[in-house]
Every structure is written in C-alpha cells, then in structure tokens.
Motif scaffolding. Structure first.
Motif, PDB file in Angstrom:
ATOM      1  N   ILE A  62      34.855  44.973  25.230  1.00 19.42           N
ATOM      2  CA  ILE A  62      35.687  46.124  24.835  1.00 19.42           C
ATOM      3  C   ILE A  62      36.306  46.767  26.076  1.00 19.42           C
ATOM      4  N   ALA A  63      35.507  46.923  27.124  1.00 23.42           N
ATOM      5  CA  ALA A  63      36.029  47.515  28.365  1.00 23.42           C
ATOM      6  C   ALA A  63      37.136  46.646  28.951  1.00 23.42           C
ATOM      7  N   ALA A  64      36.910  45.337  28.978  1.00 25.83           N
ATOM      8  CA  ALA A  64      37.915  44.429  29.548  1.00 25.83           C
ATOM      9  C   ALA A  64      39.204  44.462  28.739  1.00 25.83           C
ATOM     10  N   ARG A  65      39.091  44.423  27.411  1.00 24.64           N
ATOM     11  CA  ARG A  65      40.295  44.469  26.570  1.00 24.64           C
ATOM     12  C   ARG A  65      41.023  45.801  26.736  1.00 24.64           C
ATOM     13  N   SER A  66      40.272  46.896  26.783  1.00 24.37           N
ATOM     14  CA  SER A  66      40.892  48.212  26.935  1.00 24.37           C
ATOM     15  C   SER A  66      41.638  48.309  28.263  1.00 24.37           C
ATOM     16  N   LEU A  67      41.025  47.819  29.326  1.00 22.20           N
ATOM     17  CA  LEU A  67      41.662  47.850  30.640  1.00 22.20           C
ATOM     18  C   LEU A  67      42.886  46.942  30.666  1.00 22.20           C
ATOM     19  N   ALA A  68      42.756  45.726  30.126  1.00 20.15           N
ATOM     20  CA  ALA A  68      43.874  44.780  30.128  1.00 20.15           C
ATOM     21  C   ALA A  68      45.058  45.323  29.336  1.00 20.15           C
ATOM     22  N   ASP A  69      44.783  46.052  28.257  1.00 22.33           N
ATOM     23  CA  ASP A  69      45.863  46.641  27.459  1.00 22.33           C
ATOM     24  C   ASP A  69      46.616  47.722  28.232  1.00 22.33           C
ATOM     25  N   ILE A  70      45.916  48.438  29.108  1.00 15.76           N
ATOM     26  CA  ILE A  70      46.523  49.555  29.854  1.00 15.76           C
ATOM     27  C   ILE A  70      47.145  49.064  31.161  1.00 15.76           C
ATOM     28  N   ASP A  71      46.386  48.289  31.947  1.00 13.42           N
ATOM     29  CA  ASP A  71      46.880  47.805  33.241  1.00 13.42           C
ATOM     30  C   ASP A  71      46.192  46.486  33.589  1.00 13.42           C
ATOM     31  N   PRO A  72      46.825  45.363  33.249  1.00 12.20           N
ATOM     32  CA  PRO A  72      46.192  44.065  33.489  1.00 12.20           C
ATOM     33  C   PRO A  72      46.016  43.719  34.964  1.00 12.20           C
ATOM     34  N   ASP A  73      46.633  44.486  35.860  1.00 12.50           N
ATOM     35  CA  ASP A  73      46.504  44.208  37.292  1.00 12.50           C
ATOM     36  C   ASP A  73      45.271  44.862  37.916  1.00 12.50           C
ATOM     37  N   VAL A  74      44.560  45.679  37.158  1.00 13.94           N
ATOM     38  CA  VAL A  74      43.345  46.324  37.659  1.00 13.94           C
ATOM     39  C   VAL A  74      42.152  45.541  37.123  1.00 13.94           C
ATOM     40  N   THR A  75      41.259  45.132  38.033  1.00 14.12           N
ATOM     41  CA  THR A  75      40.076  44.371  37.629  1.00 14.12           C
ATOM     42  C   THR A  75      38.987  45.330  37.150  1.00 14.12           C
ATOM     43  N   LEU A  76      38.002  44.779  36.444  1.00 14.04           N
ATOM     44  CA  LEU A  76      36.875  45.613  36.003  1.00 14.04           C
ATOM     45  C   LEU A  76      36.144  46.252  37.192  1.00 14.04           C
ATOM     46  N   PRO A  77      35.863  45.517  38.295  1.00 17.27           N
ATOM     47  CA  PRO A  77      35.219  46.185  39.434  1.00 17.27           C
ATOM     48  C   PRO A  77      36.092  47.312  40.024  1.00 17.27           C
ATOM     49  N   GLN A  78      37.403  47.108  40.086  1.00 15.95           N
ATOM     50  CA  GLN A  78      38.282  48.172  40.575  1.00 15.95           C
ATOM     51  C   GLN A  78      38.230  49.372  39.629  1.00 15.95           C
ATOM     52  N   TYR A  79      38.244  49.098  38.339  1.00 15.67           N
ATOM     53  CA  TYR A  79      38.156  50.180  37.362  1.00 15.67           C
ATOM     54  C   TYR A  79      36.832  50.932  37.525  1.00 15.67           C
ATOM     55  N   ARG A  80      35.759  50.186  37.737  1.00 16.92           N
ATOM     56  CA  ARG A  80      34.452  50.821  37.935  1.00 16.92           C
ATOM     57  C   ARG A  80      34.486  51.744  39.153  1.00 16.92           C
ATOM     58  N   ALA A  81      35.170  51.346  40.218  1.00 16.40           N
ATOM     59  CA  ALA A  81      35.311  52.210  41.396  1.00 16.40           C
ATOM     60  C   ALA A  81      36.071  53.488  41.028  1.00 16.40           C
ATOM     61  N   LEU A  82      37.099  53.352  40.208  1.00 12.82           N
ATOM     62  CA  LEU A  82      37.842  54.533  39.757  1.00 12.82           C
ATOM     63  C   LEU A  82      36.946  55.451  38.925  1.00 12.82           C
ATOM     64  N   VAL A  83      36.090  54.853  38.097  1.00 12.97           N
ATOM     65  CA  VAL A  83      35.157  55.655  37.289  1.00 12.97           C
ATOM     66  C   VAL A  83      34.178  56.401  38.198  1.00 12.97           C
TER      67      VAL A  83
END
Length: 174
Positions: free
Chosen positions: A31-52
């Motif tokens: 769910i997290a990967a799909r949500s992130l890919a829908d918003i910004d496919p250029d941001v990886t899950l680890p990068q998103y985690r850093a933002l969190v």
C-alpha cells in the motif's frame, strides 16, 4: 501448542501473531509503495522514509537520519543528497550553532508526505471496510502499542510545528 508457542493474552500463540504481522506488513508495504508511486514515482520508499523521519522529528543531521533508517552513513548521505536535488529537503544551519548542518523538509517535501499519507489512509480505509466483520475492539489499541514499541512516532505528533525550510533562516552553503 508447540513448546515455543506461548499464548499471548488474547489466546493467540506468539508465532501465529508474528506470521500474521509478516503478512500484514507485506500488505502495508505494498500500500505504501503504490501510494508513493501514484504521487511521485521518482521517490523511493527509503527516501520517503527519510522524509517521514524529518516530518516526525523535525530538522535532523544526516547522521541521525542514517541511524534512524539503520543505513550506513554514506548511504544516508547519498539518499539525502538526492532529496535535496529533488527539492524535497534542504540543508540548513541553525543560528545557534553554524557548524551543524541539518536537513529540513521543504514545502514540497511536506506536501509529498501529506499526499502519500492521505493516499495510504484511503487505501487502508478501503481494506478496513472490506474486512469490517473481523475487526475486534482490541485491534486498534494493539496496533498502536505495536507501533509505539517499534519506535514509531504517533501521526498526531508529526506536525507539531516543525518549520519547513521556507520558514527558517538562511540555508547552508552546499
């Protein structure tokens, strides 16, 4: 019941709980990967985690982000460099100690975290609605306790006035 399968308070064996959590975590990562890919496919899950981490804890040194994500300092530095290049984070120096360089969310980074969180919330609401007949009143408190025991900051505490870089003083020279 196997010898190593001690029952938890609710009568479920610990290994059964672990297996259920593994399955749920795979679903949650999806769910997290799909949500992130829908918003910004250029941001990886680890990068998103850093933002969190930045959203939850406010401005951080790259070393602190690396430690929180349990990655090597060089990996954390490269990840944060990419977030800066993408305009999602910015390096800044606090006025109190100009030697320290901290990473801070930009307005775009804050928006991304909020949009992905909103998308995840919608996906999760649909899953909860589809499984409403099996939810027990103790599930939500158990999941909150699980998140707290794992070190997660409750979402309600994320946005406690941590300023975005647009609200801070001068950015670092970098």
């Amino acid at each position: 019941m196997p010898k190593d399968a001690r029952p938890l308070d609710a009568g479920i064996a610990a290994p059964e709980a672990v297996e259920a959590l593994l399955a749920a975590s795979r679903a949650l990562v999806g769910i997290a990967a799909r949500s992130l890919a829908d918003i910004d496919p250029d941001v990886t899950l680890p990068q998103y985690r850093a933002l969190v981490v930045l959203a939850a804890r406010g401005p951080q040194r790259v070393a602190d982000i690396s430690a929180e994500l349990q990655v090597a300092a060089s990996t954390g530095t490269r990840m944060c460099d990419r977030l800066v290049r993408k305009g999602l984070a910015r390096r800044s120096r606090p006025a109190s100690d100009r030697r320290v360089v901290r990473l801070t969310l930009t307005a775009a980074g804050r928006r991304l975290v909020q949009q992905v969180t909103d998308s995840r919330r919608e996906h999760l609401a649909a899953v909860v609605a589809a499984t409403a007949d099996v939810w027990h009143p103790a599930v939500a408190p158990a999941l909150r306790a699980f998140a707290a025991a794992s070190g997660e900051v409750p979402e309600g505490e994320w946005w406690l006035g941590f300023p975005s870089v647009d609200e801070e003083a001068e950015p670092a020279d970098a």
